[in-house]
Design a protein around this motif. Structure first.
Motif, PDB file in Angstrom:
ATOM      1  N   ARG A 149       0.836  -1.217   0.000  1.00 22.62           N
ATOM      2  CA  ARG A 149       0.000   0.000   0.000  1.00 22.62           C
ATOM      3  C   ARG A 149       0.868   1.264   0.000  1.00 22.62           C
ATOM      4  NH1 ARG A 149      -5.420  -0.365   0.636  1.00 22.62           N
ATOM      5  NH2 ARG A 149      -6.285  -2.391   1.254  1.00 22.62           N
ATOM      6  N   GLY A 152       1.961   1.866  -3.505  1.00 20.03           N
ATOM      7  CA  GLY A 152       0.871   2.412  -4.294  1.00 20.03           C
ATOM      8  C   GLY A 152       0.683   3.896  -4.061  1.00 20.03           C
ATOM      9  N   SER A 153       0.746   4.308  -2.792  1.00 22.81           N
ATOM     10  CA  SER A 153       0.559   5.728  -2.468  1.00 22.81           C
ATOM     11  C   SER A 153       1.694   6.580  -3.012  1.00 22.81           C
ATOM     12  CB  SER A 153       0.469   5.892  -0.942  1.00 22.81           C
ATOM     13  OG  SER A 153      -0.646   5.185  -0.419  1.00 22.81           O
ATOM     14  N   LYS A 158      -3.272   2.336  -7.497  1.00 19.48           N
ATOM     15  CA  LYS A 158      -4.240   2.044  -6.442  1.00 19.48           C
ATOM     16  C   LYS A 158      -4.101   0.603  -5.973  1.00 19.48           C
ATOM     17  CE  LYS A 158      -9.241   1.842  -5.547  1.00 19.48           C
ATOM     18  NZ  LYS A 158     -10.584   1.996  -6.148  1.00 19.48           N
ATOM     19  N   ASP A 160      -6.075  -2.159  -3.429  1.00 19.54           N
ATOM     20  CA  ASP A 160      -7.302  -2.371  -2.662  1.00 19.54           C
ATOM     21  C   ASP A 160      -7.539  -3.861  -2.479  1.00 19.54           C
ATOM     22  OD1 ASP A 160      -9.568  -1.725  -1.228  1.00 19.54           O
ATOM     23  OD2 ASP A 160     -10.322  -0.332  -2.749  1.00 19.54           O
ATOM     24  N   ASN A 170      -4.701  -1.127  -9.576  1.00 21.80           N
ATOM     25  CA  ASN A 170      -5.209  -0.393 -10.730  1.00 21.80           C
ATOM     26  C   ASN A 170      -4.203   0.681 -11.090  1.00 21.80           C
ATOM     27  OD1 ASN A 170      -6.580   1.118 -12.617  1.00 21.80           O
ATOM     28  ND2 ASN A 170      -8.567   0.909 -11.602  1.00 21.80           N
TER      29      ASN A 170
END
Length: 452
Positions: A149, A152-153, A158, A160, A170
């Motif tokens: 995560r 991703g940030s 994204k 999830d 994504n």
């Protein structure tokens, strides 16, 4: 007073939850969490590790280069390097990633002890706060895993999870136009390596330039072939690359020997293209886009060091007509429509077997190029290889088909051995290494005898 103490404790817990690495400190057990992650709608298997909180909830950690490898060619692609000035890993978003060959591979399995990682990461020149852990292999080598995560940030994709889909990423789509044809999608240089098959390195490289395809595989020698792409069909989710006017050559590095595979009219290669990764289904090697040829220069050097002509054993003591008759008779008896058989070439000769038989065995090979009707009634040109082991008395009819069935019926180390046997049989199908070619009159004589 109790309320103040409780409030202070809650505040401290809140601060700690926001500090990168707070979950990782002070070390413990990282749980193996290999799973298929959905990336832009397609499943990709990652070898991840998870840290669990007090309630057993897992947080996934993954290698940075694995993510870069998978996202290459998407809008979230990024390059990975090293900044010597700050002793930091450097990440540049929007840039293509160059594979090292170690991606999507971990030299250990099962749960591992971890320690918090002290690696610093710069994203586009600025220090990023990324939670990371360090795992070591059995030889003490270190591997850094980052919280998925966090990546991703920091890098713009994204991450999830849902109960029905599991973990999914994504990226916002591919950087390549979606209207590209299959031929356009596979253009360029593709390279892959697998070092975990019986301790031997297996490498493969494709160069696809326009309608020309060049392929090099290295197992225990170099296997080279080229052909012209005449069509690409989708079969069971795979790209079936249809080739014509093919030719090939094998080069042994130990014996500096050239084995000319000759030429053949047509061939089919099955490739799987997913998430900008190309998989050769035959060798099951994942190939990634490469900026330059890696395997071809080494093949070229081995070719230059080899002899100028194929090395073949002397077979002057053998009557090729006898063996050709046996091979052709068996072929005729096993054709769907034998009356349609038209033999265009027969090549014979002794052969030093690398995998199918023992190297010390006296092996004689007959390769028949013929045209006959298949189950649909259409005429098809094929090469039929028969191997006679004169030492043991064993005969292998249809060596290519037989070794292909060995691949389908085996797994693990046995499957790897079957691949080697199949490649040897395919190398003989062109007849380029065989010393004797029957004349048109000799072939017709054999055909007349068999059809009586």
């Amino acid at each position: 007073m109790k309320k103040k103490i409780l409030s202070a404790a809650l505040a401290l817990a809140t601060v700690l939850s926001l500090i990168p690495g707070a979950l990782a400190a002070p070390g413990g057990t990282a749980y193996a969490s290999t799973q298929a992650v959905e990336v832009d709608g397609k499943k990709v298997e990652f070898q991840m590790y998870a840290l669990k909180d007090a309630n057993g909830n897992g947080t996934n950690y993954v290698k940075l280069r694995d993510v870069a490898h998978v996202l290459n060619g998407t809008k979230a692609q990024f390059a990975v390097g090293y900044d010597n000035a700050s002793s930091s890993i450097s990440v540049t978003t929007g840039q293509p990633y160059t594979d090292l060959g170690s991606e999507m591979y971990t030299p250990f399995s099962g749960d591992r002890t971890y320690q918090p990682s002290g690696n610093s990461v710069l994203v586009n020149g600025k220090k990023a706060s990324l939670d990371a852990i360090s795992l070591t292999d059995d030889n003490g080598g270190g591997y850094t895993y980052f919280k998925l995560r966090d990546l991703g940030s920091a890098l713009g994709f994204k991450v999830d999870w849902t109960a029905d889909r599991g973990v999914f990423l994504n990226t916002g789509g591919s950087t390549q136009p979606t209207e590209k044809t299959p031929l356009e999608q596979i253009q360029g240089i593709w390279y892959g390596k697998n070092e975990e098959v019986q301790g031997e390195a297996i490498e493969q490289e494709y160069k696809i330039e326009g309608d020309r395809l060049f392929q090099i595989s290295y197992i225990d020698m170099y296997y080279y072939m080229e052909g012209t792409i005449v069509g690409i069909e989708l079969e069971d989710g795979l790209y079936a690359i249809k080739l014509k006017d093919c030719k090939g050559i094998n080069v042994s590095t130990s014996g500096t020997t050239i084995y000319d595979r000759g030429s053949w009219e047509e061939d089919t290669i099955y490739l799987d293209l997913q998430s900008n990764m190309l998989t050769d289904v035959t060798l099951d090697i994942v190939l990634s886009p490469a900026s330059a040829l890696q395997l071809y220069p080494r093949f070229q050097a081995a070719l230059e060091a080899a002899q100028n002509k194929p090395s073949t054993p002397d077979d002057t003591d053998i009557n090729p007509m006898n063996y050709a008759y046996t091979a052709m008779e068996y072929l005729y008896d096993h054709l769907k429509f034998p009356s349609t058989m038209d033999v265009s070439a027969v090549k014979c000769g002794k052969h030093v077997s690398n995998h199918i038989f023992e190297k010390t065995d006296n092996v004689y090979v007959v390769t028949i190029t013929y045209k006959a009707a298949n189950s649909f009634g259409a005429l098809r040109t094929s090469n039929y290889v028969t191997m006679f082991n004169l030492t043991t008395g064993k005969t292998m009819f249809d060596a290519v088909g037989y070794t292909e069935s060995m691949i389908d019926g085996s797994w693990g180390a046995a499957k790897f051995k079957a691949y080697k046997k199949n490649i040897e049989a395919l190398g003989l199908s062109g007849g380029g290494t065989l010393s004797t070619e029957l004349t048109r009159e000799q072939i017709q004589s054999l055909v007349d005898q068999i059809k009586k």
